[in-house]
Design an enzyme around this catalytic site. Sequence first.
Site: not given
Length: 442
Positions: A22-23, A122, A421
């Site tokens: 994913k990342n 964040r 997700r």
Amino acid sequence: MDKLVIQGGHPLSGDIYVSGAKNSVVAILPATLLLDVPVILENVPDISDVKICLSILESLGAEIDKLSEGVYRISCLYVREHEVPEELAQKMRASYYFLGALLGRCGKAKAAMPGGCYLGERPIDQHLLAFEALGADFHLIEYKNETDGEGYVGAVELSADHLYANHISLNVVSVGATMNAILSAVKADGTTTIENCAREPHIVDLANFLNYMGAHISGAGTHKITIEGVRELRGNAMDGSVEVKTYSIVPDQIEAGTFMIAAAATRGDVYIHGVIPHHLRDIADRMEECGVMVEAIENEDIVHVCVNKGTMFHGTNVKTEPYPGFPTDMQPQMAVLLALSEGQSNITESVWEDRFKYVGELKRMGANIDLTRDGAIIWGVPGLHGANVRACDLRAGAAVVIAGLAAEGTTEITDIHHIERGYSHIVEKLRSIGADIRRISM
Ligand code: EPU
């Protein structure tokens, strides 16, 4: 409004396959905006963050064809837009990669402040530092909060007449800022150096992808990255060939780690395929300290996790750190194994301030955990029991799935959109190794 229903207590056993990371893919999809030729991406995971990235690309004017499961042909040749639609940007943290990629492509970009998992503050100051160093101006667009009238930054707008290479020294080791510095510098004039870089496998994957397409990036995976700017990224079309290049996304380190802990916590015997074993070294070390057998089969890209009969897990200490340390994205899952390990374990979380929302859920299942200022103390219990719990965020969701698989009785998990997700076909994959897990409509 679906939920997961798990009948726990079955040891997992057999072979399971890891998807693309994913990342990594959430940076490589925006990076296709920098290409001067179409490209084919393989091993693209079927997760909702990818669907959002593809929708953003399409909204900007990209042409996307799904060739088969996990394989997409992407052409950004006719992209004219530079604004990411607000409703899409807010759905996903990684929408900030469109800022770096659009800036690198056309010298301007606008995106709403990203959404994604709430893990505490964040900030994106380090991303802005990198953009500014390369010659971009940024403008933070403030909105008023409807409930309390407080102001907040709602969107970021970037513009640059020209991007010039520079020396960028990040004050914080940040995955996102390192990726965005690469994306915006790859076509800047001259040689950029980035110091105090993050070193995660997905950063190396982004650099490998861009280099494969013609970029000159060295040092990815170390603290210092050097980028010689190039005018065009045409892949092998440089040599006159018209063949569209194909790049395969690196395996997901965190999905692999999640399956490793699931195998251990259910006292199972599982071969996890399609992994890069050295990405999993620190996770394997902590698991071995608990008494789990972890065997890396390097040449075959397999990790074998097995719990011998009669093994009692024992507690250990875990501190999250940037790669190659123990990943924060594995901290909630590891907590489940520690909750089942004799004695006291300590977790120190050094990346995110609010990564313990899963603790309340695990306590409902019988875990004995206390929160401290920057971590948690866990006292092992002999077993967990099923309960109705929430997936509070992506990795908290992975933790309650593992706890449900290990627990006696039935666990029902709501808010599973968080899990979707980042985990591709998690129900089908876990069922293939003996889990009794179903997705049902509420
Ligand atoms: N930070 C700053 N300023 C910045 C950026 C970051 O102070 O401009 C701080 C953050 O507050 C945090 C630390 O630096 O304390 C590290 O943040 P980083 O920028 O590395 O995180 P990120 O890029 O926003 C990515 C992953 C996260 C993962 C972290 C750390 C993506 C899309 N997300 O986030 O993944 O936890 O790196 O490894 O790559 C997940 O997959 O569940 C997830 C949350």
